[in-house]
Design a protein around this motif. Structure first.
Motif, short mmCIF file in Angstrom:
data_model
loop_
_atom_site.label_atom_id
_atom_site.label_comp_id
_atom_site.label_asym_id
_atom_site.label_seq_id
_atom_site.Cartn_x
_atom_site.Cartn_y
_atom_site.Cartn_z
N TYR A 53 36.02 16.87 138.46
CA TYR A 53 37.37 16.66 137.95
C TYR A 53 38.31 17.77 138.42
CZ TYR A 53 35.99 12.85 134.81
OH TYR A 53 35.56 11.66 134.29
N LYS A 54 37.81 19.01 138.41
CA LYS A 54 38.63 20.15 138.84
C LYS A 54 39.05 20.00 140.30
CE LYS A 54 38.54 25.19 139.34
NZ LYS A 54 37.72 26.42 139.21
N ASP A 55 38.17 19.43 141.11
CA ASP A 55 38.48 19.23 142.53
C ASP A 55 39.43 18.06 142.78
OD1 ASP A 55 36.99 21.40 143.37
OD2 ASP A 55 35.19 20.24 143.82
N GLY A 56 39.75 17.31 141.72
CA GLY A 56 40.77 16.27 141.84
C GLY A 56 40.28 14.91 142.27
N PHE A 57 38.96 14.65 142.20
CA PHE A 57 38.45 13.34 142.57
C PHE A 57 38.53 12.37 141.40
CE2 PHE A 57 36.29 16.08 145.71
CZ PHE A 57 36.68 15.42 146.88
N ASN A 188 37.52 29.88 143.88
CA ASN A 188 36.51 29.25 143.03
C ASN A 188 35.34 30.17 142.72
OD1 ASN A 188 37.79 26.66 142.92
ND2 ASN A 188 37.07 26.22 144.99
N VAL A 189 35.48 31.45 143.08
CA VAL A 189 34.40 32.42 142.87
C VAL A 189 34.79 33.35 141.72
CG1 VAL A 189 32.99 34.22 143.91
CG2 VAL A 189 33.87 32.34 145.33
N PRO A 190 34.02 33.37 140.63
CA PRO A 190 34.34 34.25 139.50
C PRO A 190 34.36 35.72 139.92
CG PRO A 190 32.67 32.64 138.88
CD PRO A 190 32.83 32.53 140.36
N GLU A 191 35.21 36.50 139.29
CA GLU A 191 35.33 37.92 139.62
C GLU A 191 34.02 38.66 139.41
OE1 GLU A 191 37.74 39.54 141.10
OE2 GLU A 191 38.86 37.65 141.27
N HIS A 275 27.74 29.59 147.43
CA HIS A 275 27.67 29.98 148.83
C HIS A 275 28.11 31.43 149.03
CE1 HIS A 275 28.04 25.43 149.74
NE2 HIS A 275 26.78 25.80 149.74
N TYR A 276 29.12 31.86 148.29
CA TYR A 276 29.56 33.25 148.34
C TYR A 276 28.41 34.17 147.90
CZ TYR A 276 32.37 37.45 147.40
OH TYR A 276 32.87 38.73 147.38
N LEU A 277 27.77 33.76 146.82
CA LEU A 277 26.66 34.54 146.27
C LEU A 277 25.54 34.69 147.30
CD1 LEU A 277 25.91 35.79 143.47
CD2 LEU A 277 24.76 33.64 142.96
#
Length: 384
Positions: A53-57, A188-191, A275-277
């Motif tokens: 939902y957050k991504d708007g689909f 989209n990556v938490p601090e 993916h960042y992690l």
């Protein structure tokens, strides 16, 4: 206007296709709907449908399948509920094409309901092998119910054809995840994840082996035993999937995290955050397909533990080890000694994979002649 649906039951198969789905959604000639089920709707697995939902689909259908991964019987009950709910849905709502990725047990029920309802299926990631899991026969079963196929390597394309699928409907386009993971939106990556010291932690993601005699409890003990021998590093654990007995893995890991200051736990993360992690970790430890398909594109080694991924094509940055304390510990020492890999070969990577998928999808849609018979001729491979 073409009507296309994507069925998804887990954070993993949604994250893999995000960029591809974005291209489809932005196409003025295609109406895209998301059909959600499985762990996506379950609070125990982080209710990750919120990410969609957050991504708007546009989510058109949410099928709660009374998910119960405590036993094979519980999984079968959830599959039966999924079959009934999607049968009712496809009786009311028709699509020009349904897209299904992979091999999750709930996707077998979705595919059955769609195939009998005469809705053509495009199957992604067919032809692959994972000998230690029921994913293995589920994947090949979905292949036989599908009309079109996007595979992630040429070897897998040949295997789908070997299953009797016509070569002109089987396309090797690479793996979406192998390219998608390189596009990371740090918004989209938490601090708290951004603040982790780069290359000073390992990511750990471990799932059950559903077709072997392996004990989940014993496997986790061996894995955690190896980790305990390297306590000068931080370990970031990600929640296991919804396969049979995954609750055993989840509960043991949560207890470990509660008892150890060098451990963190995330039930669910946005794919960009995951993916960042991984990209900034020393290594990915476990038995997730993301270690085989995505980690090499992120320039990270994978310690692939146990037999869950047996049969998959693997690049040189994937280190296979037994689920044994000494073997895993030795692999951790090896990765630390190797340092960052200068080059990770990824047999799944294809430049512009999302665009290739989108263009081939539009080609398929333009050739559809509406609903009707989905009968296929079995393609016989000639044996020499």
């Amino acid at each position: 206007m073409y009507r296309v649906a994507y069925a998804t039951g887990s954070r993993a198969d949604y994250g893999i296709v995000r960029r591809f789905l974005g291209l489809v959604q932005d196409d003025g000639e295609t109406e895209l709907k998301i059909l959600a089920t499985g762990a996506l709707l379950d609070e125990n697995y982080g209710h990750s449908i919120d990410l969609i939902y957050k991504d708007g689909f546009d989510v058109d259908f949410e099928a709660d399948i009374e998910l119960n991964s405590a036993s094979d019987r519980g999984i079968l009950h959830s599959m039966a509920v999924a079959l009934d709910k999607f049968a009712e849905y496809f009786d009311r709502v028709k699509y020009d094409l349904l897209i299904i990725l992979g091999d999750r047990f709930e996707m077998l029920s979705v595919a059955e309901a769609a195939a009998v309802s005469k809705i053509p299926i495009l199957h992604i990631h067919g032809g692959e092998a994972t000998f230690a899991n029921y994913d293995e026969f589920i994947r090949h079963s979905v292949t036989k119910m599908s009309t079109y196929h996007f595979t992630s390597t040429e070897e897998y394309r040949r295997r789908v054809i070997q299953l009797g699928e016509a070569p002109d409907r089987v396309f090797d386009l690479g793996a979406l995840g192998a390219e998608n993971c390189t596009y990371i939106d740090e918004g989209n990556v938490p601090e708290e994840i951004k603040s982790l010291p780069a290359k000073k932690y390992f990511v750990v993601l471990f799932h059950p082996e559903t077709l072997t005699a392996a004990s989940e409890e014993e496997q986790v003990k061996e894995l955690l035993g190896a980790i305990k021998e390297h306590e000068d590093y931080l370990y970031v654990f990600i929640g296991s999937n919804a396969d049979t007995n995954s609750h055993i893995i989840r509960d043991m890991i949560k207890r470990h995290v509660n008892d150890n200051s060098n451990a963190l736990y995330y039930e669910n993360l946005h794919s960009d955050a995951y993916h960042y992690l991984v990209k900034n970790s020393v290594c990915l430890i476990g038995n997730s397909s993301s270690g085989i398909i995505e980690a090499p594109s992120l320039g990270v080694y994978t310690i692939n533990v146990g037999n869950r991924q047996d049969g998959r094509v693997k690049g040189g940055s994937v280190i296979d080890v037994k689920c044994d304390k000494a073997a895993v510990s030795e692999a951790i020492d090896r990765v630390i000694g190797l340092g960052e890999p200068s080059l990770c070969e990824n047999p799944y990577y294809r430049e512009n994979a999302a665009v290739l998928y989108y263009e081939k999808l539009k080609e398929i849609l333009s050739g559809l002649s509406g609903h009707g018979s989905q009968a296929k001729v079995f393609y016989d491979v000639e044996f020499k």
